[in-house]
Each structure stands twice: as C-alpha cells, then as structure tokens.
Enzyme design. Structure first.
Site, mmCIF file in Angstrom:
data_model
loop_
_atom_site.group_PDB
_atom_site.id
_atom_site.type_symbol
_atom_site.label_atom_id
_atom_site.label_comp_id
_atom_site.label_asym_id
_atom_site.label_seq_id
_atom_site.Cartn_x
_atom_site.Cartn_y
_atom_site.Cartn_z
ATOM 1 C CB SER A 143 75.336 4.250 144.500
ATOM 2 O OG SER A 143 76.897 4.283 143.806
ATOM 3 C CE1 TYR A 157 76.624 2.877 148.942
ATOM 4 C CE2 TYR A 157 77.338 2.261 146.706
ATOM 5 C CZ TYR A 157 77.076 3.021 148.454
ATOM 6 O OH TYR A 157 77.043 4.289 147.559
HETATM 7 P P1 NAP Z 1 81.464 9.715 153.260
HETATM 8 O O1 NAP Z 1 82.392 10.946 153.343
HETATM 9 O O2 NAP Z 1 81.165 8.289 153.429
HETATM 10 O O3 NAP Z 1 80.336 10.525 154.213
HETATM 11 C C1 NAP Z 1 79.323 10.123 154.717
HETATM 12 C C2 NAP Z 1 78.198 11.537 155.513
HETATM 13 O O4 NAP Z 1 77.429 10.482 155.753
HETATM 14 C C3 NAP Z 1 79.658 11.835 156.690
HETATM 15 O O5 NAP Z 1 78.621 12.880 156.881
HETATM 16 C C4 NAP Z 1 78.516 10.710 157.896
HETATM 17 O O6 NAP Z 1 78.467 11.453 159.025
HETATM 18 C C5 NAP Z 1 77.680 10.556 157.529
HETATM 19 N N1 NAP Z 1 76.331 9.838 158.133
HETATM 20 C C6 NAP Z 1 77.184 8.780 157.603
HETATM 21 N N2 NAP Z 1 76.057 7.540 159.033
HETATM 22 C C7 NAP Z 1 74.616 8.165 159.029
HETATM 23 C C8 NAP Z 1 74.030 8.359 159.799
HETATM 24 N N3 NAP Z 1 73.650 7.373 160.196
HETATM 25 N N4 NAP Z 1 72.977 9.596 160.121
HETATM 26 C C9 NAP Z 1 73.808 11.063 159.543
HETATM 27 N N5 NAP Z 1 74.952 11.394 158.793
HETATM 28 C C10 NAP Z 1 75.474 10.083 158.830
HETATM 29 O O7 NAP Z 1 80.399 9.329 152.120
HETATM 30 P P2 NAP Z 1 80.076 10.184 150.190
HETATM 31 O O8 NAP Z 1 81.351 9.484 149.953
HETATM 32 O O9 NAP Z 1 80.744 11.902 150.351
HETATM 33 O O10 NAP Z 1 78.691 9.622 150.215
HETATM 34 C C11 NAP Z 1 77.245 10.627 150.113
HETATM 35 C C12 NAP Z 1 76.266 10.146 149.203
HETATM 36 O O11 NAP Z 1 76.942 9.623 148.360
HETATM 37 C C13 NAP Z 1 76.841 9.014 150.301
HETATM 38 O O12 NAP Z 1 74.761 8.254 150.766
HETATM 39 C C14 NAP Z 1 76.978 7.508 149.742
HETATM 40 O O13 NAP Z 1 76.604 6.184 148.849
HETATM 41 C C15 NAP Z 1 77.231 8.194 148.165
HETATM 42 N N6 NAP Z 1 77.862 7.985 146.953
HETATM 43 C C16 NAP Z 1 79.692 8.202 147.367
HETATM 44 C C17 NAP Z 1 79.916 7.719 146.240
HETATM 45 C C18 NAP Z 1 81.800 7.667 146.101
HETATM 46 O O14 NAP Z 1 82.169 7.250 145.081
HETATM 47 N N7 NAP Z 1 82.337 8.915 147.364
HETATM 48 C C19 NAP Z 1 80.033 7.233 145.333
HETATM 49 C C20 NAP Z 1 78.504 7.070 145.075
HETATM 50 C C21 NAP Z 1 77.446 7.267 145.652
HETATM 51 P P3 NAP Z 1 79.957 11.643 160.369
HETATM 52 O O15 NAP Z 1 80.749 12.702 159.881
HETATM 53 O O16 NAP Z 1 79.742 11.749 160.900
HETATM 54 O O17 NAP Z 1 80.138 10.320 160.419
#
Ligand code: NAP
Length: 248
Positions: A143, A157
């Site tokens: 991130s 985080y």
């Molecule tokens: P999201 O929409 O909240 O989805 C999170 C995903 O992770 C879901 O599939 C969830 O499963 C799964 N998950 C959470 N805890 C888990 C665990 N302990 N074991 C297995 N699966 C788990 O997140 P996102 O925004 O797409 O983020 C994806 C990645 O990108 C993350 O690493 C996040 O830190 C990074 N990121 C996101 C952003 C942003 O702005 N969105 C920016 C920078 C980085 P369930 O559906 O079953 O809950």
C-alpha cells in the site's frame, strides 16, 4: 502445463478483480476467502460462465495449519501452482497510535505480515527449482501507506505493509536463482470495501483531492499491474515496487 494462480482474499475488491483478469488471461484461479463464501462463489461462477477454471477455498491466511491444508487442497484440485498473489489484508478503525492495544496490533500483523509469509513459504516449496518445481512468480500487495505512514488513521497498517515490502526484497534475492520472481504492487486509494472497516466507507471521496490524478483507483487498474508482474513480460523484474496510485 497450465498456469495456476493462488490469490488470497480473492472474494472482493482488488483480489476479485485480479481473479477475473487472471482467468481472462488463461490462468486457473484458486480464490481464497476468509468469511464471505457467497462473494467468493460469485467470482468463481462468473469465471466458470466465461469458460475459465476457478474454485473458492476458505482459509485464514494467518493460521499456519489452515494455510498448509489450503495449499495441499490446491495441489489435489489444480496440480502445481505457478503464481501467488498475497492480496488478503485488513485495516482497523482509524485512530491514533496511543489508542492501539496489543490485540489490535496482533490482528493486523498476523493477517498482513504472517499470512503472506506463510503463503509465500508454501508457494516457494512448490515453485522453486531447489524443491523440484519449475519456477513461478509472487506478487505482494502492499500500500502507499508503507511510504506515507498513515498518521491519524492506521500507522499499524502502514508498518505492516512496510514489513511486506521488505519481505519482497529479501525473498526476491533468496529465490532469484530458483526461477521465482517476487515483486510488490503499491496501490494508492482504491474503491473497495476495505475503507468501511476503517470506519469511513466514503474515504476515497474525502482524500481524492490529495491524489495528483484527483481520483481514486479502480480495483481493475491494480489487477492490470499485478498480472503484468506475474507474466513473462516482466521476466527481468524482481524485488521491485510498482506504484499504482495516481501519482500519490
Ligand atoms: P477488501 O475489499 O476489504 O477485501 C479483503 C479481502 O481479504 C476479502 O477477500 C477478505 O475475505 C480477505 N481476507 C481478509 N482477511 C483474511 C484472512 N485472514 N485470510 C484470508 N482472507 C482474508 O480489500 P481490498 O481493498 O481489495 O484490499 C486488498 C489488498 O489491497 C489488501 O492487502 C489491502 O491492504 C491492499 N490495499 C488496498 C487499498 C485500497 O484503497 N482498497 C489501497 C492499498 C492497498 P472475505 O471476503 O471472506 O472477508
């Protein structure tokens, strides 16, 4: 031999977009999720409807025994994997460091750091030529927080993502002679549900004027970067960080 990709946290957001794009590019896709089985299954169903191959696997990436069992199930259902996207990640409610307790810090670091280490271990054991594999690629989803620090929101985080980036650098060097490339994508502010867990579902709208492009990113834009890093087009790229942040 077909390409087989494991995506952690593939049920929603960036992981789901990556699963869809990977399937379009010919990967058989192993979609991991934690709780949201219907969301994971709907990603699988869409891929199957388009003629692709996919399956959903429940596993908490922070739990060693579950991760081991997950990869063993993938071995049985899909054969040897060729790629891993360490995408699953969490954040907690926006607050200052002095309000954090050890329980919160453990949750963050177990999912965002220990989880990717455990999954990378299983991937290396299968893909590394040292262990009889034929090579592959790992992409860690970090991130922009890793460089910005996320003050007043989630310094924990941000620090967990910095740890993941350092793992990328070390592991990339460790396995470079074993036909495995390891890279990081560093998304900025992306339209997904993760912001709701920070207590601000519309966070992207609040912060987007700070982004040089003046907009949040779409999960599909991050997926494009991940798929490039996984592909042979990135054959000379390892240990790198690819910013997908609108200039942030
Ligand atoms: P999201 O929409 O909240 O989805 C999170 C995903 O992770 C879901 O599939 C969830 O499963 C799964 N998950 C959470 N805890 C888990 C665990 N302990 N074991 C297995 N699966 C788990 O997140 P996102 O925004 O797409 O983020 C994806 C990645 O990108 C993350 O690493 C996040 O830190 C990074 N990121 C996101 C952003 C942003 O702005 N969105 C920016 C920078 C980085 P369930 O559906 O079953 O809950």
């Amino acid at each position: 031999m077909g390409k087989v990709l494991v995506i952690t946290g593939g049920s929603r957001g960036i992981g789901a977009a990556t699963a869809q794009l990977a399937a379009q590019k010919g990967y058989a896709v192993c979609i991991n999720y934690l709780r949201n089985r219907p969301a994971a299954q709907s990603v699988v169903d869409e891929i199957l409807a388009s003629g692709g191959k996919a399956q959903a696997f429940k596993c908490d990436v922070s739990q060693e025994a579950e991760v081991k069992a997950f990869f063993e199930q993938v071995d049985r259902e899909f054969g040897c994997i060729t790629g891993l996207v360490n995408n699953a990640g969490i954040l907690e409610r926006q607050s200052r460091l002095e309000s954090f307790d050890a329980a919160r810090l453990k949750r963050i670091f177990e999912t965002n750091v220990i989880g990717p280490f455990l999954c990378a271990k299983e991937a290396v054991l299968r893909m590394s030529t040292r262990h009889g594999g034929t090579g592959g690629a790992i992409v860690n989803v970090s991130s922009a927080a890793a460089k910005l620090g996320s003050p007043e929101e989630y310094v924990d985080y941000a620090a967990s993502k910095a740890a993941l980036e350092t793992m990328t650098i070390g592991l990339a060097k460790e396995v470079v002679q074993e036909r495995i490339r390891v890279n990081t994508v560093r998304p900025g502010v992306i339209y997904t549900e993760i912001h709701a867990s920070g207590g601000e579902p519309n966070r992207v709208e609040r912060v987007k004027t700070r982004i040089p492009m003046h907009r949040g990113g779409q999960p599909e834009e991050v997926a494009q970067a991940i798929l490039w890093l996984l592909s042979d087009e990135a054959s000379y790229t390892t240990g790198s960080v690819l910013e997908v942040s609108g200039g942030l």
